[in-house]
Design an enzyme around this catalytic site. Structure first.
Site, PDB file in Angstrom:
ATOM      1  N   CYS A 173       0.811  -1.222   0.000  1.00 48.65           N
ATOM      2  CA  CYS A 173       0.000   0.000   0.000  1.00 48.65           C
ATOM      3  C   CYS A 173       0.841   1.267   0.000  1.00 48.65           C
ATOM      4  O   CYS A 173       0.310   2.361  -0.162  1.00 48.65           O
ATOM      5  CB  CYS A 173      -0.923   0.014   1.212  1.00 48.65           C
ATOM      6  N   HIS A 197      -9.054   3.312  -1.599  1.00 53.63           N
ATOM      7  CA  HIS A 197      -7.666   2.870  -1.477  1.00 53.63           C
ATOM      8  C   HIS A 197      -7.245   1.989  -2.651  1.00 53.63           C
ATOM      9  O   HIS A 197      -7.187   0.760  -2.526  1.00 53.63           O
ATOM     10  CB  HIS A 197      -7.508   2.126  -0.146  1.00 53.63           C
TER      11      HIS A 197
END
Lengths: 136, 415
Positions: free
Chosen positions: B84, B362
């Site tokens: 991420c 995200h």
């Protein structure tokens, strides 16, 4: 074939675990135990290591109940981390606790390490030996 | 090392898209290039964050294809992967190439598609951020990591679970309220909106009308808001999102000479950590503390100097822990600070004015660049309804996988 001196590999650790033996490495320089194994001591990075059998007893430090499973797994099940008496932490499945009883009281409970074989999938190199925790 | 500025920034609307990850990146890239008053041919190198396009779209080596799509085939094009944190580590790397004087103009960002694939497959693939040898096959999921963090946190600080869940709920409420004001956000509804929707639906279907007293009441309801990994429920988790973001980095001299309002990158940090069990006490994310310290030292600033923060609220508990790791509040006090409104508009530090990962979404390869996008837009006062006043210093925070890669970027208004 050139033998690379990796003291205790994933393969060696997993085969022993399948036979009921929890192995780790003990550092001859600083005395710290490393499990699961690494190339060097987790504390001081020394390569002067011995492969040892661990007691397989630990204390639960955290857990969760997985309700939404990845492909290949069937929810619900408990994943937890136990601090072994020798120091290292291990992740595994807590298998003898009723999901309905899985709450903060689990933290601090004593467990014994066993294992189970997961078949693996196209994202693994074959089957995988997974630690399981049962309450003592 | 010379100073580095951000010129144009670009971001697609985050959400569920019919476009491919390459198409999404091209849109964000051209927005950034156009906003910089540059042309594609001015870009000397391309840095693209992307985590899962190999599994999801049969696309590895994605940066080369992104370069071709915007007419700059031939430039050095590199994919960065740090779970991420992919786009942030790409930005940190790109910064060094410009700061060193090797390049004058680079394009950096990221792209991801995760909304359009089967949930069980996505959950499997998102396990790759954990130790594939020793931890993945316990069936630990990405939410499971943070669920374990939440239980550990409640136990360590002796916070009753009900109170911690309230604090986590406040993160969801705050970030959804902000996301509602962000036209690029994936989820543009508040928790209150969701309650209204459920009430209307119940009436239409002639079912019993829910009687939640307030937003927290709704969030506690495990039928309306199911458990994902105890104690986390659906509204504690960021969505699976498609999207891309890109920024143009140039030397500050170049920026000052030709373009208005350059924003400087004044501090950077990055750190790593191994398997979750190796990290032991995950209520203190060691890699974040190391990375944030590097960034603050480089910028010669402290947490007290920061006006806004775009941090990694992949799960509500992650925001609470991040505010502590970044030095805004002492360990164990992040939730209390939230209760007092210290991370909302008017508080010490505005956290996630964009809606955060929770509401903005995200797309993991892109998130780090989208955080920079938000801070730059806030500094340029281009945020309309969600505008925060007088933003001079901002910090971004991305966390990859099971807390394994952390990257922090400090930005300062250049004038």
């Amino acid at each position: 074939m050139v033998e690379i001196d990796y003291k205790l590999t994933y393969k060696g650790y997993s085969e022993a675990l399948k036979e009921g033996k929890l192995l780790g490495i003990k550092c001859n320089k600083c005395g710290v135990y490393t499990a699961p194994p690494k190339k060097v001591c987790v504390q001081c990075a020394s390569e002067d290591l011995d492969v040892v059998e661990l007691s397989g007893i630990g204390t639960i430090r955290t857990f969760t109940v997985i309700r939404v499973a990845p492909e290949g797994f069937e929810a619900p099940y408990i994943v937890g981390e136990a601090e072994l008496d020798e120091g290292p932490w291990l992740m595994g499945n807590i298998v003898d606790v009723d999901i309905k009883q899985a709450n903060l009281d689990l933290i601090g409970k004593r467990v014994k390490v066993g294992s189970k074989t997961a078949p693996g999938d196209k994202y693994s190199c074959g089957e995988v030996q997974v630690p399981v925790f049962t309450l003592v | 090392m010379r100073e580095v500025a951000v010129l144009g920034v670009g971001m697609t609307k985050f959400g569920k898209s019919d476009k491919t990850s390459i198409e999404l990146f091209s849109e964000a890239a051209m927005d950034a290039i156009n906003e910089s008053n540059l042309e594609p041919k001015d870009v000397q190198a391309l840095f693209v964050g992307n985590c899962y396009s190999d599994c999801v779209e049969s696309q590895a080596n994605i940066a080369a294809f992104c370069a071709a799509d915007i007419g700059i085939s031939g430039v050095p094009a590199t994919r960065f992967e740090g779970a991420c944190a992919s786009a942030s580590v790409a930005i940190r790397d790109a910064f060094m190439w410009v700061a060193s004087g090797f390049y004058d103009v680079v394009l950096v960002g990221g792209t991801e598609k995760s909304a359009s694939i089967d949930q069980a497959f996505a959950t499997r693939v998102f396990q790759f951020g954990s130790d594939g040898r020793y931890e993945c096959f316990t069936g630990l999921t990405f939410p499971g990591i943070f669920a374990m963090m939440a239980y550990m946190y409640a136990n360590k600080y002796q916070i009753p679970l009900e109170r911690l869940k309230k604090e986590m709920g406040l993160v969801a409420i705050k970030n959804h309220n902000a996301g509602k004001l962000n036209p690029k956000a994936h989820l543009q509804f508040s928790i209150a909106d969701r309650i209204q929707k459920k009430i209307v639906e119940a009436k239409e279907k002639e079912k019993p009308v829910p009687t939640w007293n307030n937003e927290l009441d709704f969030l506690y309801d495990t039928t309306a808001n199911p458990l994902v990994a105890d104690p986390l429920q659906v509204f504690d988790c960021c969505p699976f999102t498609d999207g891309a973001s890109a920024v143009v980095l140039v030397s500050a001299d170049l920026a000052k000479k030709h373009y208005k309002n350059p924003v400087r990158i004044s501090g950077l940090g990055q750190s790593s950590a191994g398997a979750l069990s190796f990290q032991k006490d995950i209520t203190r994310v060691k890699a974040r503390e190391l990375s944030a310290k590097q960034a603050y030292n480089m910028a010669r600033l402290g947490p007290e100097d920061v006006d806004i923060c775009e941090l990694h609220d992949c799960f509500t508990i992650a925001e609470i822990v991040a505010t502590e790791g970044l030095g805004f509040f002492p360990p164990g006090k992040g939730g209390e600070a939230l209760e007092k409104g210290n991370t909302s508009v008017g508080g010490n530090i505005v956290v996630n004015p964009s809606g955060g990962l929770k509401a903005k979404g995200h797309p993991i390869g892109a998130t780090g660049a989208a955080q920079v996008y938000e801070i730059v837009k806030q500094m340029r006062e281009e945020c309309n309804e969600r505008q925060i006043d007088n933003v001079k210093v901002g910090i971004t925070d991305t966390l990859g996988g099971d807390l394994g890669t952390i990257c922090n970027i400090i930005l300062e208004r250049g004038w």
